[in-house]
Motif scaffolding. Structure first.
Motif, PDB file in Angstrom:
ATOM      1  N   VAL D 173      -1.462 -10.710  11.966  1.00  0.00           N
ATOM      2  CA  VAL D 173      -2.407 -10.420  10.875  1.00  0.00           C
ATOM      3  C   VAL D 173      -3.835 -10.415  11.406  1.00  0.00           C
ATOM      4  O   VAL D 173      -4.134 -11.008  12.451  1.00  0.00           O
ATOM      5  N   LEU D 174      -4.681  -9.745  10.645  1.00  0.00           N
ATOM      6  CA  LEU D 174      -6.114  -9.772  10.948  1.00  0.00           C
ATOM      7  C   LEU D 174      -6.658 -11.104  10.441  1.00  0.00           C
ATOM      8  O   LEU D 174      -6.654 -11.359   9.216  1.00  0.00           O
ATOM      9  N   PRO D 175      -7.099 -11.975  11.328  1.00  0.00           N
ATOM     10  CA  PRO D 175      -7.475 -13.334  10.904  1.00  0.00           C
ATOM     11  C   PRO D 175      -8.524 -13.365   9.797  1.00  0.00           C
ATOM     12  O   PRO D 175      -8.462 -14.223   8.923  1.00  0.00           O
ATOM     13  N   GLU D 176      -9.462 -12.424   9.814  1.00  0.00           N
ATOM     14  CA  GLU D 176     -10.541 -12.500   8.817  1.00  0.00           C
ATOM     15  C   GLU D 176     -10.070 -12.128   7.417  1.00  0.00           C
ATOM     16  O   GLU D 176     -10.822 -12.284   6.445  1.00  0.00           O
ATOM     17  N   THR D 177      -8.839 -11.634   7.307  1.00  0.00           N
ATOM     18  CA  THR D 177      -8.321 -11.298   5.972  1.00  0.00           C
ATOM     19  C   THR D 177      -7.540 -12.437   5.332  1.00  0.00           C
ATOM     20  O   THR D 177      -7.035 -12.298   4.215  1.00  0.00           O
ATOM     21  N   ILE D 178      -7.434 -13.541   6.031  1.00  0.00           N
ATOM     22  CA  ILE D 178      -6.559 -14.610   5.536  1.00  0.00           C
ATOM     23  C   ILE D 178      -7.160 -15.323   4.324  1.00  0.00           C
ATOM     24  O   ILE D 178      -8.302 -15.778   4.356  1.00  0.00           O
ATOM     25  N   PRO D 258       1.000  -2.062  10.088  1.00  0.00           N
ATOM     26  CA  PRO D 258       1.463  -1.878   8.707  1.00  0.00           C
ATOM     27  C   PRO D 258       2.906  -1.398   8.627  1.00  0.00           C
ATOM     28  O   PRO D 258       3.463  -1.308   7.529  1.00  0.00           O
ATOM     29  N   GLY D 259       3.518  -1.126   9.749  1.00  0.00           N
ATOM     30  CA  GLY D 259       4.907  -0.698   9.717  1.00  0.00           C
ATOM     31  C   GLY D 259       5.897  -1.846   9.640  1.00  0.00           C
ATOM     32  O   GLY D 259       7.096  -1.628   9.423  1.00  0.00           O
ATOM     33  N   LEU D 260       5.415  -3.061   9.798  1.00  0.00           N
ATOM     34  CA  LEU D 260       6.339  -4.199   9.750  1.00  0.00           C
ATOM     35  C   LEU D 260       6.882  -4.400   8.343  1.00  0.00           C
ATOM     36  O   LEU D 260       6.162  -4.207   7.353  1.00  0.00           O
ATOM     37  N   ILE D 303       8.851 -15.472   2.546  1.00  0.00           N
ATOM     38  CA  ILE D 303       8.024 -14.402   3.124  1.00  0.00           C
ATOM     39  C   ILE D 303       8.296 -13.089   2.405  1.00  0.00           C
ATOM     40  O   ILE D 303       9.445 -12.750   2.127  1.00  0.00           O
ATOM     41  N   GLU D 304       7.217 -12.353   2.157  1.00  0.00           N
ATOM     42  CA  GLU D 304       7.357 -11.016   1.564  1.00  0.00           C
ATOM     43  C   GLU D 304       6.248 -10.118   2.110  1.00  0.00           C
ATOM     44  O   GLU D 304       5.075 -10.487   2.094  1.00  0.00           O
ATOM     45  N   VAL D 305       6.634  -8.972   2.593  1.00  0.00           N
ATOM     46  CA  VAL D 305       5.647  -7.963   2.977  1.00  0.00           C
ATOM     47  C   VAL D 305       5.498  -6.989   1.817  1.00  0.00           C
ATOM     48  O   VAL D 305       6.489  -6.582   1.203  1.00  0.00           O
ATOM     49  N   ASP D 306       4.254  -6.638   1.510  1.00  0.00           N
ATOM     50  CA  ASP D 306       4.002  -5.649   0.467  1.00  0.00           C
ATOM     51  C   ASP D 306       3.625  -4.333   1.138  1.00  0.00           C
ATOM     52  O   ASP D 306       2.487  -4.169   1.602  1.00  0.00           O
ATOM     53  N   PRO D 307       4.544  -3.389   1.192  1.00  0.00           N
ATOM     54  CA  PRO D 307       4.240  -2.140   1.899  1.00  0.00           C
ATOM     55  C   PRO D 307       3.166  -1.310   1.189  1.00  0.00           C
ATOM     56  O   PRO D 307       2.514  -0.480   1.822  1.00  0.00           O
ATOM     57  N   ARG D 308       2.973  -1.570  -0.102  1.00  0.00           N
ATOM     58  CA  ARG D 308       1.934  -0.838  -0.840  1.00  0.00           C
ATOM     59  C   ARG D 308       0.547  -1.198  -0.342  1.00  0.00           C
ATOM     60  O   ARG D 308      -0.375  -0.383  -0.353  1.00  0.00           O
ATOM     61  N   THR D 309       0.357  -2.451   0.056  1.00  0.00           N
ATOM     62  CA  THR D 309      -0.986  -2.932   0.398  1.00  0.00           C
ATOM     63  C   THR D 309      -1.140  -3.278   1.877  1.00  0.00           C
ATOM     64  O   THR D 309      -2.247  -3.567   2.325  1.00  0.00           O
TER      65      THR D 309
END
Lengths: 352, 352, 352, 352
Positions: D173-178, D258-260, D303-309
């Motif tokens: 992840v991008l650390p600054e988005t946490i 974002p492909g994960l 854990i959940e990835v949101d592919p929309r965002t």
């Protein structure tokens, strides 16, 4: 009278739960205006510092307690102080022409020796105290009308006496068999930082306290004795329940006439409370939930006779802070002033 | 015996709260292995589908109920089914050599007419039923040792009888004066989607139910009568409390000897429960909180005599799902198998 | 018009929590009279059978859903049905001259493809649907005035949009950085017997649900896009909180101008909501508690800028069943009818 | 070593919630014996006066804090004091040969300037502080093995870091988005009589606090920076939830790739925590409930990835007083002593 032409009201001891209920109720009351909020430890603060959700509704600052100032500005004074203080203030306020409604125990007792025995405070205001009326309108409506000093009932006594009054008045139970098993939300303990009232301790748990020695016992007994026209001793056990507000009193008594059935007793109760708009006697098979009463001045009463044991079980649910405290005080005020008894008082909460 | 060399155990009706407590307790039990989990509506599911936190701990699938299969694999069978089913299963399981511990009401009654009157189910297993022992170890430890069929007590009867037994056994109270005002967390209503058990309805509220007609009444009366050596009728009122687990029974009785004081009664209780490791009789002035008992097999008992009224008030707190249900069943199993009585049973919860 | 000269109102789907809030609110509303309560599964029952505390206040029986009968008796119809039913009823009711306020999701979407994608229901009422107005008065007051069909917002969208609207309208945050972490009491799950909503399961616990797929997401996005005047995707995560009612939305967004401070944003909000009597923007350092909003139609908003991260955090608290559902619908009705916007709507609850 | 041949342990600051968890956990620990309980305000009291349910289990009196006495009797000392005191005690205890585990913030920071900036306390123990290890075994197991001074993590940092570590370590992840939106039961506020922690205030309500300024922020940032190998600033918002114990941290971060998909991230987590017996990574679609973790030392992670965002949402649930405090300290002790890491630590609570 206030500038608005309304009756001017002061609240001494406005920072506690009783105080904030009064403030909240009187905001909606069409005939009064709160012109004074007093307290010692919180004097000088904005009321919104204590209750931020009221910031925009109550602009009043809390003032120190000065009886002259209070009497000069207020026609009506509610006293919401710890036990033992009102008896020092009320005589002067009354002498200065105020009507006083005291939420503490100080003016609940006809026999001040009983008060002194249970509350460990000597009294020097016997003349004034003798003029006080016990502020349970369902029982003492006529006396309240003409009084200038009301000793507002405790929360447990209110729930208990609404359950017991028709039984004792009509001689339907043997008084010495009465047991009151009462359950209260934790706001009954007041707005003070006690360990046992912390959510972390009280939530998910349940226990009795003050067993065989809670100070609401003699208060209940006094009124029961008045109703039964003889000395009555009752058993009273309070419990702390993991919820903010509400009281349920489950009352047991052995019937004098074992042939009576549930419907008979319900009939008696409906007649007894026919003119009491704040008491709802429930139909057979329906037992009250405290949440029905929350945020209202209503007492809900459910009744069951057990033919196997010859007992009647009466369940009485109230909001401990409204019908059990501030709302009942406003109900008394309405009666004292000759207003409609339900002025400014909620009769229906939001459920769930 | 299971492959692990441990005693093999089956649980029929594993999906409810009683079932999951058994599963959880037996995971920690050093002498048994759960080899079968059975249920009808949930058959075919992974246990972790019902209780996701157990996904990695309990790999067992729930199987349909097949008595032959159960008996061939299990030495011990716990039945955690709705009332009226165990009496159809237990006779066959016992005939096939299993020991059976039933968590329903089916094997709690000596007099099956009482069962039929309160549970509306005719019984055809009178011979087997007559061999059943009431699984309250503090009272019937010796009989449990030699039994193959245990009727495990209800949650309310457990709390109530632990409070009452010393009084009745020693003749300290007048049996007809006994009133049990009991309060339970909502898990007592089972894992079923009832409206009145929803958090939205039950939280912040409190009410009685089943007044004068709850089916735990005759169960309590049967054991009280056994203890008092005469027919006893008691008053029992259950209440629903806004908390997941825990029961408090507040028990009232008039003393036969009004000269007894609190210390006397505490002394009697401490002697009565001297060899009962799961009963804690509290010192004077300490009243139990249900949270102390939560997640344990312990019953906490507090006692107060009211010299004003001549009554004794006994407060008994248990975890309704452990000492009031699954833990007590495991305690019985330990006794039946000759193991230490506390094997696999927790005695201390986490507080707060 | 009803016999009382008041506007006649019907509620279809009166048995759920939204229904009972409407019933309760409209009892206090001076301009309307509820003349019809409808439901399918509960048809024929007294309303008091469902909500015993209302036995003496609401004498109406629940009737089957008959659109002709409803339209002949009601000027206003509230629809409180599961998603996918209102779109079958509303067109006929409107054709018959009723004004309709729908509490389901059916009329919340401008783009019905979005509705169909998330709610799996094809729509055949596109003409009528195109006349529907999203019933959030703080944003769409003017359109509501002239509408006959209101799609009342979901509870989470109400809390979220009150928090987000000023930011998006003024371009103060980067829309793609918006994260809404929302928390709701369990009444949001409706009056249905779901295991996860039982007090025994939900009390003392907390968890997220519907992560990255809750159906309130597209509804929030639609209004955010409208406010931002471009397509906006937001992150929305709901959580279930162990309390009956109340929602808190904690909203995060990165400021477009990192030089803005908390006071700046508060100023913007106070201006934005200057004419919205049901929104209270709190002063600096004060964060809303959901309990402040309970039993009221008010939304409380607290704001904090974090200069370390360049984000603004906005907290928005409402009562999910009032401002988040029934109260907001009544607010819309007041606007549609040209009445005072706050008629019959509570602005101050009882605390604690 | 104690008389029993076990390792002797002292607890300074035993009266609070952290203290009582330690006492409770160590009662079940096979290798240690608690020989000293210390406190200032409660010195001289029986431990059972503070926690009556422990009367019969813990006979120890609370003693005044005397470092010489402690060091002469204890090989291991847990310090459970308010922030700013341990740094005065630990240097002497270590000089006298004790191993010290500090539950306060004093030894959590590598950079003492950060500590001083956030905790307003100058430090004079820099040499000793530089030897301290951050006691999160899942990240620093090897360093803990050889340390004599452990700075045990805060409750929020534990939940947050278990959720974040694999993401940051692997650069996912991008650390600054946490953003960490955390929710805690009220026991996190300690055993002190604060008004906002009263059941009457906190129950049925929910709110954020310490927004953008809670002191757990720099602690989380320190470890995140260590994991990411560069300076990281995160957004952290704590909320108070109406329940006694449990923390849920809902963590948001924008994926670098974002492909994960969800399964990818779950795979990473399962690998990362393969040797961590106290972390349970849940399968897809299962989100943790805090109650699963209550009374255990386990952290549950969903854990959940949101592919929309393009974001990943990680939910981490722990018991704030066990894995978030006392249990983790015992886990560290086990590692320091070369014992099995799970000795004396519960892994499965009772549900519901």
């Amino acid at each position: 009278m206030s500038n608005s032409g309304k009756v001017s009201v002061g609240i001494v001891g406005a920072s506690g739960y009783g105080g904030v209920q009064l403030v909240r109720l009187l905001l909606d009351h069409p005939e009064v205006e709160v012109v004074y909020l007093g307290g010692d430890s919180s004097a000088g603060k904005d009321y919104g510092d204590l209750y931020p959700h009221l910031y925009n509704k109550v602009k009043t600052k809390i003032e120190p307690i000065n009886l002259d100032a209070i009497a000069s500005r207020c026609q009506i004074v509610f006293l919401g102080l710890p036990n033992g203080l009102a008896c020092g203030f009320a005589p002067q306020l009354i002498a200065k022409g105020c009507k006083v409604l005291d939420l503490s125990a100080d003016y609940r007792f006809k026999n001040l020796d009983t008060y002194t025995a249970w509350y460990k405070t000597e009294r020097e205001d016997k003349d004034i105290a003798s003029t006080a009326v016990y502020g349970l309108p369902e029982l003492y409506r006529e006396q309240i009308k003409n009084s200038s000093l009301i000793g507002c009932p405790g929360c447990y006594p209110t729930a208990s006496l609404l359950a017991l009054a028709p039984l004792l008045k009509q001689g339907l139970v043997l008084p010495e068999t009465i047991i009151i098993d009462a359950k209260s939300g934790t706001s009954g303990g007041g707005r003070q930082g006690k360990i046992n009232l912390l959510l972390a301790e009280a939530d998910g748990s349940l226990g009795a306290y003050g067993v065989a020695k809670h100070r609401h016992t003699p208060e209940i007994e006094q009124i029961c004795s008045d109703l039964a026209r003889r000395d009555v001793k009752i058993q009273f056990t309070p419990h702390l329940i993991p919820m903010p507000r509400g009281i349920l009193a489950t009352v047991y008594g052995t019937l004098t006439d074992p042939g009576l059935v549930t419907d008979d007793i319900i009939t008696v109760y409906k007649a007894f409370y026919r003119n009491s708009i704040f008491v709802e006697v429930l139909d057979k098979g329906i037992y009250p939930q405290t949440k029905w009463a929350c945020s209202t001045n209503v007492g809900y009463i459910g009744i069951e006779v057990d033919p196997r044991t010859g007992r009647v079980i009466v369940m009485s649910a109230i909001d401990n802070l409204i019908k059990g405290q501030a709302g009942q005080a406003v109900q008394c005020l309405n009666i004292m002033m000759g207003w409609e008894e339900n002025l400014g008082l909620p009769t229906l909460g939001f459920y769930p």
